[in-house]
Design an enzyme around this catalytic site. Structure first.
Site, mmCIF file in Angstrom:
data_model
loop_
_atom_site.group_PDB
_atom_site.id
_atom_site.type_symbol
_atom_site.label_atom_id
_atom_site.label_comp_id
_atom_site.label_asym_id
_atom_site.label_seq_id
_atom_site.Cartn_x
_atom_site.Cartn_y
_atom_site.Cartn_z
ATOM 1 N N ASN A 29 43.572 20.374 68.460
ATOM 2 C CA ASN A 29 43.298 20.265 69.887
ATOM 3 C C ASN A 29 44.459 19.635 70.639
ATOM 4 O O ASN A 29 44.725 19.995 71.795
ATOM 5 C CB ASN A 29 42.039 19.414 70.111
ATOM 6 C CG ASN A 29 41.777 19.136 71.572
ATOM 7 O OD1 ASN A 29 41.412 20.031 72.324
ATOM 8 N ND2 ASN A 29 41.975 17.887 71.990
ATOM 9 N N ASP B 292 46.598 17.190 75.136
ATOM 10 C CA ASP B 292 45.957 18.439 74.734
ATOM 11 C C ASP B 292 46.922 19.620 74.804
ATOM 12 O O ASP B 292 47.671 19.760 75.788
ATOM 13 C CB ASP B 292 44.763 18.728 75.638
ATOM 14 C CG ASP B 292 43.539 17.947 75.241
ATOM 15 O OD1 ASP B 292 43.677 16.759 74.887
ATOM 16 O OD2 ASP B 292 42.431 18.519 75.284
ATOM 17 N N ASP C 184 39.675 19.196 63.166
ATOM 18 C CA ASP C 184 39.321 18.007 63.918
ATOM 19 C C ASP C 184 38.978 18.361 65.366
ATOM 20 O O ASP C 184 39.595 19.242 65.963
ATOM 21 C CB ASP C 184 40.499 17.029 63.898
ATOM 22 C CG ASP C 184 40.241 15.767 64.688
ATOM 23 O OD1 ASP C 184 39.347 15.004 64.280
ATOM 24 O OD2 ASP C 184 40.908 15.563 65.711
ATOM 25 N N GLU D 139 34.599 20.051 62.725
ATOM 26 C CA GLU D 139 33.931 18.865 63.237
ATOM 27 C C GLU D 139 33.369 19.225 64.609
ATOM 28 O O GLU D 139 34.039 19.101 65.627
ATOM 29 C CB GLU D 139 34.895 17.680 63.352
ATOM 30 C CG GLU D 139 34.194 16.414 63.840
ATOM 31 C CD GLU D 139 35.132 15.398 64.476
ATOM 32 O OE1 GLU D 139 34.750 14.216 64.512
ATOM 33 O OE2 GLU D 139 36.217 15.789 64.936
#
Length: 587
Positions: A192, A246, A277, A318
């Site tokens: 991310n 990001d 993640d 996740e």
């Protein structure tokens, strides 16, 4: 054999259990030098107990069934390949390792790849004739790429390894030695965001750089949160904080680069998959920052790419959310697995309260929400207070949680140190302490000064001590993992809830193509008597004798009706306090 589950008459509105906490934001700065961490037994995060806490925990009076009394059914041999047409990961028990805290091979106080390699025989020695190893068949290594932080969740170079952990050759040696022992290896992929010290972001701060649009920018003061000021009246978006800007996945150049990262680790290095993640935050859509349609599109595209490189590669996401949301990523065209946070929370809660209803209600729902077996089950992980802390250091309750986890459908993940009952309560550094190997200095983790002082209970609670104690938590985990490896029904069997007229009895049927297993756990500190079991229908037919895989007893035979069900069945007159039985049904 896969059958339709018909236990949907249960109430699924456990309001107090369905709210998921948002993941804690990582801090980039390493922790200061600290005094030794004193472990305590704080109250459980979820407090609901109906048993006097002052009563001493009785010892389990069941004796282990003699080794070799039961023949394995479709056991795992070598690198798991898949049973009953399931993928290899359904034959796998994963072990999550924070490399920095696992084993230090060179005395610098930081765990490393060579340290893990030196402990592989502890995890799985590769010899099916031995039973002294833990028996895990998969590893998840928390971030191993270069990073300015202690935790690694802000990557500065996606094509290298953290030099504090060793060299790429050291990692490849670990990978090869793990494969020799039948252990698949997956690594954390932080996709991310990058580190603010990543060269991509350093260049991106120049508006004329081709890397500028690799990140998300805004000119002028934003009116929403998550924006970080930068030179030139610019603001960059960083949901997890300033050190973690990001990436902009609407930019085709970012998509192409991150696909190449996947190719590098799967093809050039040879890993078996990724833990993704913060997987629900990839692409923002206006004010919506999670679970957007564009994020789902990215995973569909990524899946076709990484499967073209290695069709057996696995991704586990996740998605810290409720099961219904998690399941949207697991329809066969995006991720292979994602963590079932609802179930993990309720395994621990049921164990702590002695009330199996909470876990069983979630299980009964989730086996219908998810594709068969395609979800990851766990107790706690590196972002949560350790299970043993939540359970007030109660060994029998920890054994109950382990038993539910390792007989559950899905793919189990075990956090390092959970098998010996390590304690840990936030802040995050205190749930990621050095592994407690022995009563030697520094818990046997390092010959130098550890990056973080081990827990103060390491002289009593460690691998060496528990390995020598057949009644220890470690010995129980080892027994359960070896049982799961040896019995297909525990790995890939369909799940069916068996109704018990006792509120402390966890009762489940697992049925694979070649095996049927009945699971009975008394989660309370009192004996269970005057109980019966009932099941409306199942694939069973005829009569069965019961042979224990775990536990012991003189079991009554089972006769099922024309629908494969039974009513008023009592296999044993009494199940003792914390009695846990895994029973094979034979015709």
């Amino acid at each position: 054999m896969r059958f339709t589950h018909r236990l949907l008459l249960l109430t699924l509105t456990l309001i107090l259990l369905t709210a998921c906490a948002a993941p804690a934001t990582e801090t980039a700065a390493p922790p200061p030098t600290e005094a030794p961490v004193t472990v305590t037994q704080p109250a459980p995060t979820l407090t609901a107990t109906r048993e006097p806490t002052a009563t001493a925990t009785p010892r389990l009076i069941l004796t282990p069934y003699p080794t070799g009394a039961v023949e394995p059914v479709q056991p795992v041999v070598g690198l798991p390949q898949g049973t009953d047409d399931y993928p290899w990961w359904n034959d796998t028990v994963f072990y999550e390792i924070f490399v920095r805290s696992f084993a230090d091979s060179d005395g610098d106080g930081i765990g490393d790849f060579n340290g893990i390699t030196s402990k592989l025989d502890y995890l799985n020695d590769g010899d099916p004739a031995t039973s002294t190893d833990l028996g895990v068949t998969g590893l998840w290594l928390m971030p191993i790429m270069p990073s300015p932080s202690y935790h690694g969740y802000d990557v500065s170079d996606y094509y290298a390894v953290n030099p504090q952990y060793g060299t790429m050759d050291d990692f490849k040696r670990l990978l090869a030695e793990a494969h020799k022992r039948g252990i698949h290896v997956t690594i954390d992929w932080v996709l991310n965001h990058t580190s603010s010290q990543n060269d991509w972001f350093v260049q991106a701060q120049d508006v004329n750089s081709p890397y500028h649009d690799w990140y998300v920018w805004q000119t002028g003061r934003p009116t929403t949160s998550g924006w970080i000021p930068a030179p030139g009246n610019q603001y960059y978006y960083a949901f997890f904080g300033a050190p973690m800007p990001d990436l902009n996945y609407t930019n085709p150049a970012v998509v192409a680069e991150m696909k190449n990262v996947a190719r590098f680790w799967l093809e050039d290095v040879g890993i078996d998959g990724f833990r993704l993640d913060a997987a629900k935050y990839i692409v923002e859509d206006g004010g919506t920052i999670e679970n957007t349609p564009q994020t789902h599109d990215w995973y569909r595209d990524l899946r076709s790419y990484y499967k073209s490189i290695n069709p057996q590669a696995m991704t586990v996401g996740e998605i810290w959310d409720d099961s219904d949301t998690v399941a949207t990523y697991l329809q066969g065209d995006e991720l292979d697995l994602a963590f079932d946070f609802d179930l993990g929370k309720n395994f621990v809660f049921s164990a702590g309260t002695g009330t199996p209803k909470y876990a069983l209600d979630i299980l009964a729902r989730d086996v219908d929400v998810f594709r068969p077996g395609q979800y990851a089950v766990f107790l706690t992980n590196h972002d949560q207070d350790r299970a043993m802390t939540v359970l007030n250091d109660n060994v029998e309750q920890a054994k109950s949680a382990a038993a539910m986890l390792l007989t559950s459908p899905g793919v189990p993940f075990l956090y390092y140190g959970e098998e010996i009952g390590m304690l840990g309560k936030k802040p995050d550094e205190n749930i990621r302490l050095p592994m407690q190997w022995s009563a030697d200095a520094n818990a046997g983790f390092s010959t130098g000064k550890p990056w973080r002082t081990p827990g103060s209970d390491y002289t009593l609670k460690n691998v060496v001590a528990q390995s020598a104690d057949p009644s220890s938590l470690f010995s129980y985990y080892r027994t359960l993992i070896h049982l799961r490896n040896a019995h297909a029904a525990l790995r890939v069997g369909d799940f069916q809830r068996v109704m018990a007229d006792n509120r402390s009895l966890y009762a489940v049927l697992r049925v694979s193509q070649e095996e049927t297993v009945l699971i009975l756990f008394n989660l309370s500190s009192a004996p269970v008597t005057n109980y019966t079991l009932r099941l409306s229908d199942s694939p069973l037919s005829g009569s069965y004798t019961l042979t224990p895989l775990l536990g012991a007893g003189d079991f009554a035979p089972l006769q099922v009706d024309a629908q494969g069900g039974f009513n008023g069945y009592t296999p044993l007159p009494e199940i003792p306090p914390y009695g846990r039985l895994i029973i094979q049904l034979r015709q």
